[in-house]
Design a protein around this motif. Structure first.
Motif, short mmCIF file in Angstrom:
data_model
loop_
_atom_site.label_atom_id
_atom_site.label_comp_id
_atom_site.label_asym_id
_atom_site.label_seq_id
_atom_site.Cartn_x
_atom_site.Cartn_y
_atom_site.Cartn_z
N ALA A 1 0.80 -1.38 -0.16
CA ALA A 1 -0.16 0.05 -0.06
C ALA A 1 0.91 1.27 -0.12
O ALA A 1 0.51 2.36 -0.45
N ASN A 2 1.91 1.07 0.59
CA ASN A 2 2.80 2.30 0.81
C ASN A 2 3.70 2.56 -0.35
O ASN A 2 4.43 3.65 -0.42
N GLN A 3 4.18 1.50 -1.13
CA GLN A 3 5.16 1.65 -2.22
C GLN A 3 4.87 2.57 -3.27
O GLN A 3 5.85 3.31 -3.52
N ALA A 4 3.48 2.97 -3.37
CA ALA A 4 3.36 4.19 -4.71
C ALA A 4 3.36 5.52 -3.93
O ALA A 4 3.82 6.31 -4.52
N VAL A 5 3.16 5.73 -2.62
CA VAL A 5 3.05 6.83 -1.88
C VAL A 5 4.51 7.23 -1.34
O VAL A 5 4.87 8.28 -1.37
N ILE A 6 5.05 6.18 -0.48
CA ILE A 6 6.28 6.31 0.08
C ILE A 6 7.26 5.25 -0.15
O ILE A 6 7.73 4.26 0.73
N PRO A 7 7.73 5.24 -1.50
CA PRO A 7 8.65 3.96 -1.72
C PRO A 7 9.84 3.93 -0.63
O PRO A 7 10.24 5.08 -0.42
N PHE A 8 10.47 2.80 -0.71
CA PHE A 8 11.64 2.98 0.07
C PHE A 8 11.47 3.15 1.56
O PHE A 8 12.40 3.30 2.28
N SER A 9 10.25 3.31 2.17
CA SER A 9 9.82 3.77 3.44
C SER A 9 9.39 2.48 4.45
O SER A 9 8.69 1.83 3.92
N ILE A 10 10.17 2.25 5.69
CA ILE A 10 9.67 1.53 6.62
C ILE A 10 9.21 2.45 7.77
O ILE A 10 9.92 2.84 8.41
N CYS A 11 7.98 2.15 8.12
CA CYS A 11 7.48 2.78 9.09
C CYS A 11 6.95 2.15 10.34
O CYS A 11 6.49 2.84 11.48
N GLY A 12 6.89 0.77 10.25
CA GLY A 12 6.40 -0.01 11.33
C GLY A 12 5.06 -0.31 11.19
O GLY A 12 4.25 -0.40 12.02
N GLU A 13 4.62 -0.31 9.87
CA GLU A 13 3.21 -0.65 9.46
C GLU A 13 3.15 -2.30 9.01
O GLU A 13 4.04 -3.01 8.75
N ALA A 14 1.83 -2.61 9.02
CA ALA A 14 1.52 -3.90 8.77
C ALA A 14 1.85 -4.30 7.18
O ALA A 14 1.88 -3.42 6.41
N GLY A 15 2.63 -5.47 7.15
CA GLY A 15 3.18 -5.95 5.67
C GLY A 15 4.65 -5.65 5.47
O GLY A 15 5.07 -5.83 4.44
N GLU A 16 5.12 -4.91 6.45
CA GLU A 16 6.58 -4.59 6.30
C GLU A 16 7.37 -5.73 6.79
O GLU A 16 7.01 -6.43 7.66
N SER A 17 8.61 -5.79 6.10
CA SER A 17 9.50 -7.12 6.43
C SER A 17 10.85 -6.81 6.16
O SER A 17 11.15 -5.79 5.69
N VAL A 18 11.67 -7.72 6.78
CA VAL A 18 13.16 -7.67 6.46
C VAL A 18 13.43 -9.05 6.31
O VAL A 18 12.98 -9.97 6.78
N ARG A 19 14.44 -9.44 5.36
CA ARG A 19 14.87 -10.66 5.23
C ARG A 19 16.23 -11.01 4.92
O ARG A 19 16.94 -9.76 4.12
N ALA A 20 17.01 -11.70 5.05
CA ALA A 20 18.45 -12.16 4.73
C ALA A 20 18.14 -12.83 3.36
O ALA A 20 17.06 -13.31 2.72
N LEU A 21 19.18 -12.58 2.29
CA LEU A 21 19.18 -12.96 0.93
C LEU A 21 18.84 -14.60 1.01
O LEU A 21 19.50 -15.26 1.80
N GLY A 22 17.83 -14.95 0.22
CA GLY A 22 17.55 -16.33 0.06
C GLY A 22 16.71 -16.99 1.14
O GLY A 22 16.53 -18.14 1.29
N GLN A 23 16.17 -15.98 2.21
CA GLN A 23 15.65 -16.60 3.31
C GLN A 23 14.05 -15.93 3.23
O GLN A 23 13.96 -14.91 2.70
N PRO A 24 13.21 -16.62 4.05
CA PRO A 24 11.77 -15.98 3.92
C PRO A 24 11.69 -14.66 4.89
O PRO A 24 12.56 -14.37 5.68
N PRO A 25 10.80 -13.81 4.57
CA PRO A 25 10.70 -12.44 5.31
C PRO A 25 10.26 -12.57 6.49
O PRO A 25 9.61 -13.58 7.01
#
Length: 149
Positions: free
Chosen positions: A91-115
């Motif tokens: 939802a935020n990729q179009a409005v605030i791309p590259f931003s992580i605000c602590g909202e539902a659907g955000e994630s972090v992952r290591a290369l080749g690993q699940p989010p």
């Protein structure tokens, strides 16, 4: 008999009325997004990151430092090459791309690993960042972050 039933009804009603407030305690929100949006973690500006433990990551974008808490323990962040990829929600990729605000659907992952889902993001000062990062099990730079949404 009628008075016994009335007394039983009154007793049951009193017990139920006293139990209701215990069940309606206000719950902490599942997500408390960082606001204003300009204060959010910009993933395209990450200079360094540190995996402090299975549920904690620190990141720096120039002078700004962030504490990222994960919803669950995520030991797989330490697997593979030293790369972390942060993903904003759709939802935020179009409005605030590259931003992580602590909202539902955000994630972090290591290369080749699940989010790993993000629970919260907050700004921290240099002293707290340095203290947490000193105990990091793994560190890296932001060189591997995507440069296009």
């Amino acid at each position: 008999m009628k008075s016994a039933l009335t007394g039983l009804f009154a007793f049951t009603f009193a017990v139920a009325a006293n139990a209701a407030p215990a069940q309606t305690k206000p719950k902490a929100p599942a997500y408390t997004p960082l606001r204003p949006v300009a204060d959010c973690l910009r993933t395209d500006r990450i200079n360094e990151w540190h995996i402090v433990d299975d549920r904690t990551v620190t990141a720096r974008t120039g002078p700004d430092r962030y504490l990222v808490k994960l919803q669950v323990a995520c030991p797989r962040l330490s697997y593979g090459p030293p790369t972390l990829l942060f993903h904003s929600n759709r939802a935020n990729q179009a409005v605030i791309p590259f931003s992580i605000c602590g909202e539902a659907g955000e994630s972090v992952r290591a290369l080749g690993q699940p989010p790993c889902p993000i629970q919260s993001v907050r700004k921290i000062d240099k002293a707290e960042f340095d203290k947490l990062s000193a105990h990091a099990s793994r560190s890296g730079s932001g060189a591997n972050q995507p440069s296009k949404p």
